[in-house]
Design a protein around this motif. Sequence first.
Motif, PDB file in Angstrom:
ATOM      1  N   LYS A   1       0.831  -1.208   0.000  1.00 16.75           N
ATOM      2  CA  LYS A   1       0.000   0.000   0.000  1.00 16.75           C
ATOM      3  C   LYS A   1       0.866   1.259   0.000  1.00 16.75           C
ATOM      4  O   LYS A   1       0.568   2.222  -0.706  1.00 16.75           O
ATOM      5  CB  LYS A   1      -0.931  -0.009   1.219  1.00 16.75           C
ATOM      6  N   LEU A   2       1.946   1.240   0.770  1.00 14.80           N
ATOM      7  CA  LEU A   2       2.857   2.389   0.816  1.00 14.80           C
ATOM      8  C   LEU A   2       3.561   2.608  -0.531  1.00 14.80           C
ATOM      9  O   LEU A   2       3.834   3.743  -0.905  1.00 14.80           O
ATOM     10  CB  LEU A   2       3.894   2.207   1.923  1.00 14.80           C
ATOM     11  N   ARG A   3       3.861   1.530  -1.236  1.00 16.15           N
ATOM     12  CA  ARG A   3       4.585   1.634  -2.515  1.00 16.15           C
ATOM     13  C   ARG A   3       3.738   2.234  -3.634  1.00 16.15           C
ATOM     14  O   ARG A   3       4.256   2.853  -4.541  1.00 16.15           O
ATOM     15  CB  ARG A   3       5.074   0.250  -2.952  1.00 16.15           C
ATOM     16  N   GLN A   4       2.448   2.006  -3.570  1.00 17.53           N
ATOM     17  CA  GLN A   4       1.540   2.430  -4.640  1.00 17.53           C
ATOM     18  C   GLN A   4       1.089   3.878  -4.419  1.00 17.53           C
ATOM     19  O   GLN A   4       1.143   4.379  -3.298  1.00 17.53           O
ATOM     20  CB  GLN A   4       0.309   1.507  -4.670  1.00 17.53           C
TER      21      GLN A   4
ATOM     22  N   PRO B   1       4.300   6.874  -6.742  1.00 15.95           N
ATOM     23  CA  PRO B   1       4.843   5.606  -6.219  1.00 15.95           C
ATOM     24  C   PRO B   1       6.185   5.865  -5.527  1.00 15.95           C
ATOM     25  O   PRO B   1       6.896   6.802  -5.876  1.00 15.95           O
ATOM     26  CB  PRO B   1       5.036   4.754  -7.474  1.00 15.95           C
ATOM     27  N   CYS B   2       6.503   5.043  -4.554  1.00 15.31           N
ATOM     28  CA  CYS B   2       7.775   5.206  -3.851  1.00 15.31           C
ATOM     29  C   CYS B   2       8.372   3.839  -3.530  1.00 15.31           C
ATOM     30  O   CYS B   2       7.744   2.809  -3.731  1.00 15.31           O
ATOM     31  CB  CYS B   2       7.596   6.035  -2.588  1.00 15.31           C
ATOM     32  N   ILE B   3       9.587   3.865  -3.050  1.00 18.54           N
ATOM     33  CA  ILE B   3      10.292   2.649  -2.647  1.00 18.54           C
ATOM     34  C   ILE B   3      10.182   2.539  -1.126  1.00 18.54           C
ATOM     35  O   ILE B   3      10.424   3.510  -0.410  1.00 18.54           O
ATOM     36  CB  ILE B   3      11.777   2.709  -3.076  1.00 18.54           C
ATOM     37  N   VAL B   4       9.803   1.366  -0.633  1.00 21.26           N
ATOM     38  CA  VAL B   4       9.653   1.134   0.801  1.00 21.26           C
ATOM     39  C   VAL B   4      10.260  -0.217   1.144  1.00 21.26           C
ATOM     40  O   VAL B   4       9.999  -1.208   0.461  1.00 21.26           O
ATOM     41  CB  VAL B   4       8.173   1.132   1.236  1.00 21.26           C
ATOM     42  N   LYS B   5      11.067  -0.230   2.205  1.00 16.44           N
ATOM     43  CA  LYS B   5      11.639  -1.484   2.711  1.00 16.44           C
ATOM     44  C   LYS B   5      11.480  -1.530   4.218  1.00 16.44           C
ATOM     45  O   LYS B   5      11.642  -0.515   4.898  1.00 16.44           O
ATOM     46  CB  LYS B   5      13.132  -1.560   2.398  1.00 16.44           C
ATOM     47  N   HIS B   6      11.202  -2.722   4.733  1.00 13.41           N
ATOM     48  CA  HIS B   6      11.225  -2.973   6.170  1.00 13.41           C
ATOM     49  C   HIS B   6      12.687  -3.233   6.511  1.00 13.41           C
ATOM     50  O   HIS B   6      13.310  -4.096   5.901  1.00 13.41           O
ATOM     51  CB  HIS B   6      10.339  -4.179   6.479  1.00 13.41           C
ATOM     52  N   ILE B   7      13.264  -2.517   7.475  1.00 11.75           N
ATOM     53  CA  ILE B   7      14.696  -2.623   7.778  1.00 11.75           C
ATOM     54  C   ILE B   7      14.911  -2.896   9.268  1.00 11.75           C
ATOM     55  O   ILE B   7      14.002  -2.724  10.079  1.00 11.75           O
ATOM     56  CB  ILE B   7      15.457  -1.343   7.363  1.00 11.75           C
ATOM     57  N   HIS B   8      16.133  -3.288   9.592  1.00 10.87           N
ATOM     58  CA  HIS B   8      16.539  -3.394  10.993  1.00 10.87           C
ATOM     59  C   HIS B   8      16.796  -1.989  11.520  1.00 10.87           C
ATOM     60  O   HIS B   8      17.155  -1.097  10.753  1.00 10.87           O
ATOM     61  CB  HIS B   8      17.816  -4.230  11.127  1.00 10.87           C
ATOM     62  N   PRO B   9      16.670  -1.788  12.826  1.00 11.70           N
ATOM     63  CA  PRO B   9      16.978  -0.460  13.364  1.00 11.70           C
ATOM     64  C   PRO B   9      18.407  -0.060  13.000  1.00 11.70           C
ATOM     65  O   PRO B   9      19.331  -0.862  13.164  1.00 11.70           O
ATOM     66  CB  PRO B   9      16.833  -0.636  14.880  1.00 11.70           C
ATOM     67  N   PRO B  10      18.601   1.126  12.481  1.00 14.24           N
ATOM     68  CA  PRO B  10      19.955   1.552  12.084  1.00 14.24           C
ATOM     69  C   PRO B  10      20.883   1.653  13.295  1.00 14.24           C
ATOM     70  O   PRO B  10      20.554   2.312  14.276  1.00 14.24           O
ATOM     71  CB  PRO B  10      19.732   2.934  11.460  1.00 14.24           C
ATOM     72  N   GLU B  11      22.033   1.005  13.220  1.00 18.59           N
ATOM     73  CA  GLU B  11      22.988   1.012  14.339  1.00 18.59           C
ATOM     74  C   GLU B  11      23.650   2.367  14.525  1.00 18.59           C
ATOM     75  O   GLU B  11      24.026   2.723  15.635  1.00 18.59           O
ATOM     76  CB  GLU B  11      24.056  -0.065  14.119  1.00 18.59           C
TER      77      GLU B  11
ATOM     78  N   MET C   1       1.121   8.954   5.018  1.00 22.85           N
ATOM     79  CA  MET C   1       1.171   7.670   4.304  1.00 22.85           C
ATOM     80  C   MET C   1       1.220   6.503   5.286  1.00 22.85           C
ATOM     81  O   MET C   1       0.482   5.527   5.140  1.00 22.85           O
ATOM     82  CB  MET C   1       2.389   7.627   3.375  1.00 22.85           C
ATOM     83  N   THR C   2       2.111   6.570   6.276  1.00 16.11           N
ATOM     84  CA  THR C   2       2.228   5.446   7.208  1.00 16.11           C
ATOM     85  C   THR C   2       0.947   5.281   8.023  1.00 16.11           C
ATOM     86  O   THR C   2       0.518   4.153   8.280  1.00 16.11           O
ATOM     87  CB  THR C   2       3.457   5.574   8.129  1.00 16.11           C
ATOM     88  N   ALA C   3       0.317   6.385   8.404  1.00 14.71           N
ATOM     89  CA  ALA C   3      -0.953   6.299   9.140  1.00 14.71           C
ATOM     90  C   ALA C   3      -2.022   5.626   8.277  1.00 14.71           C
ATOM     91  O   ALA C   3      -2.762   4.763   8.762  1.00 14.71           O
ATOM     92  CB  ALA C   3      -1.407   7.684   9.583  1.00 14.71           C
ATOM     93  N   ALA C   4      -2.085   5.986   6.988  1.00 16.05           N
ATOM     94  CA  ALA C   4      -3.073   5.388   6.085  1.00 16.05           C
ATOM     95  C   ALA C   4      -2.829   3.891   5.890  1.00 16.05           C
ATOM     96  O   ALA C   4      -3.760   3.140   5.597  1.00 16.05           O
ATOM     97  CB  ALA C   4      -3.055   6.107   4.738  1.00 16.05           C
ATOM     98  N   ALA C   5      -1.580   3.457   6.071  1.00  9.97           N
ATOM     99  CA  ALA C   5      -1.247   2.037   5.952  1.00  9.97           C
ATOM    100  C   ALA C   5      -1.367   1.309   7.295  1.00  9.97           C
ATOM    101  O   ALA C   5      -1.004   0.134   7.400  1.00  9.97           O
ATOM    102  CB  ALA C   5       0.163   1.878   5.388  1.00  9.97           C
ATOM    103  N   GLY C   6      -1.852   2.000   8.328  1.00 13.06           N
ATOM    104  CA  GLY C   6      -2.035   1.378   9.639  1.00 13.06           C
ATOM    105  C   GLY C   6      -0.777   1.298  10.466  1.00 13.06           C
ATOM    106  O   GLY C   6      -0.696   0.498  11.403  1.00 13.06           O
ATOM    107  N   LEU C   7       0.218   2.130  10.144  1.00  8.58           N
ATOM    108  CA  LEU C   7       1.507   2.122  10.839  1.00  8.58           C
ATOM    109  C   LEU C   7       1.867   3.547  11.262  1.00  8.58           C
ATOM    110  O   LEU C   7       2.670   4.221  10.610  1.00  8.58           O
ATOM    111  CB  LEU C   7       2.604   1.568   9.917  1.00  8.58           C
TER     112      LEU C   7
END
Length: 181
Positions: A86-89, A100-110, A145-151
């Motif tokens: 949903k975030l990508r579209q 459209p955008c690029i979205v990745k789930h990542i580890h917390p940045p060290e 955007m993140t709120a609309a995706a439930g995050l």
Amino acid sequence: MKLILLNKPFNVMCQFSAHPSRPTLADYIKIPHIYPAGRLDADSEGLILLTDDGQLQNRISHPEHKQAKTYLVQVEGTPTKEALEKLRQPMDLGDFITQPCIVKHIHPPEWLWPRNPPVRERANIPTSWLCLILSEGKNRQVRRMTAAAGLPTLRLIRTSIGGFSLETHPMLPGEWQEVKI
């Protein structure tokens, strides 16, 4: 011509004029006649570019130039494949439809600095990190955007604009560097 990279701290207004209750860019940079090329909300952190050249300011910030901007976003909850898609579209946020955008789930940045004040923690609700790359930057777009995706967004850090990045120009909040262009 000057180009300044600043790591804008949390709760700082992205302006040089005085604010009645919050610090501004003038509290961090004492160079006359420079202006931000784009903005970050007070509750967002990270990279902003400042310049004394109006044409450069336009090339950096005007939407027709499509400068990619990268954001690290701490969100409430765990993203599902559906939420990420949903975030990508393109999303209809009411007053505009996102590109459209690029979205990745990542580890917390060290390498990331702690935020002051810290992000609220809720024992029963996990948090996750996303990396979003946009070619636009409308008012509160990432948060909406993140709120609309439930995050819902808990922390938002812009890490790059075009070819300039906090990874290649490491700075703590409030620090700045002048770069050659």
